[in-house]
Write an enzyme that holds these catalytic residues in place. Sequence first.
Site, short mmCIF file in Angstrom:
data_model
loop_
_atom_site.label_atom_id
_atom_site.label_comp_id
_atom_site.label_asym_id
_atom_site.label_seq_id
_atom_site.Cartn_x
_atom_site.Cartn_y
_atom_site.Cartn_z
N GLY A 171 53.22 60.21 50.75
CA GLY A 171 52.62 60.84 51.91
C GLY A 171 53.69 61.13 52.95
O GLY A 171 54.43 60.23 53.35
N VAL A 201 55.54 56.25 51.85
CA VAL A 201 55.35 57.11 53.02
C VAL A 201 56.72 57.53 53.55
O VAL A 201 57.63 56.71 53.69
CB VAL A 201 54.56 56.38 54.13
CG1 VAL A 201 54.43 57.29 55.36
CG2 VAL A 201 53.18 55.97 53.64
N LYS A 202 56.83 58.81 53.84
CA LYS A 202 58.04 59.35 54.45
C LYS A 202 57.74 59.66 55.91
O LYS A 202 56.74 60.31 56.22
CB LYS A 202 58.47 60.62 53.72
CG LYS A 202 59.65 61.35 54.37
CD LYS A 202 60.00 62.61 53.57
CE LYS A 202 61.04 63.46 54.27
NZ LYS A 202 61.40 64.67 53.50
N THR A 203 58.60 59.17 56.80
CA THR A 203 58.38 59.40 58.22
C THR A 203 59.72 59.53 58.93
O THR A 203 60.76 59.59 58.30
CB THR A 203 57.53 58.27 58.82
OG1 THR A 203 57.04 58.67 60.09
CG2 THR A 203 58.32 56.97 58.96
N ASP A 250 65.37 59.91 52.85
CA ASP A 250 65.15 61.17 52.13
C ASP A 250 65.85 62.25 52.93
O ASP A 250 65.27 62.83 53.85
CB ASP A 250 63.66 61.46 51.99
CG ASP A 250 63.39 62.71 51.16
OD1 ASP A 250 64.29 63.10 50.39
OD2 ASP A 250 62.29 63.27 51.27
#
Length: 295
Positions: A171, A201-203, A250
């Site tokens: 997500g 989760v990428k944030t 990332d």
Amino acid sequence: MPDIDGLLEARNFTGDQTSTGGFHVKGANAQDWGLQNRLSRIFRPSTGRTVMLAFDHGYFVGPMAGLERLDRDIAPLAPQADAIMMTRGALRTSIPSDTDAAVVLRASGGPSILRELSDEHIALDIEDAIRLNAAALAIQVFIGGEHESRSVANLARLVDVGQRYGIAVLGVTAVGKEMARDARYFRLATRICAEMGAHIVKTYYVADGFETVTASCPVPIIVAGGKKVPELEALTLAYRSIQEGAAGVDMGRNIWQSEHPAAMLAAVRAVVHDGAKPEEAYELYQERAAAGAAS
């Protein structure tokens, strides 16, 4: 419906998450063998961390600087990353099939940079993801955006099909121009993704309170590199993210828009997997850059 007016501000984020089973990826102890195996391709078992190379930007902005020629500029970098994040079109046309990097496929799309970006739909069939040997599927979630509800529903549907076939779901907490960019917002956005079933989760990193974001999310958080900044600054971002609980980074523009992309990727790996401090990693970057220029 809960009374949101009476909510108390969350503050107790200390302590390690209770774990059972000893699996090296946070929150995945109860997952099936196939999904755990795919997560192990993304997160290195020896460190529990990942260096993901993102180059999916073309699906809404086209050929931006550094992504003009995926075959020439990106394919040589893929073997140095733990995972690569891109569209299925980029994978089929530009990445050699003998790559060892885990494949993370962009699964949402629709609007271009010329339209409202939150107006996305699921844009990938699970059978095609299986054909491409995907380890994970990435989907944007626009908490606070115009099409928030649809993006959350898209995530939920993708999790359902991912669970069915043992493919992880990443997500991505999308941040629009008008959205807040503080720890409170990212605690909300990342927790919603995890509660809806996202396995990763990428944030974005924030200097004030990022450790509360990672502590309150029951699945691994990886940090987006964001816009291109000087190499030492990007390495400092990676270092602080890891020190404050992230399970990896990332990065896209801060690698393939660097003057020496391979050297920068090696420096990021040193931070994430070897615990190198930013200054040490920057020295490695300079050494690799000089060696590359000499050859």
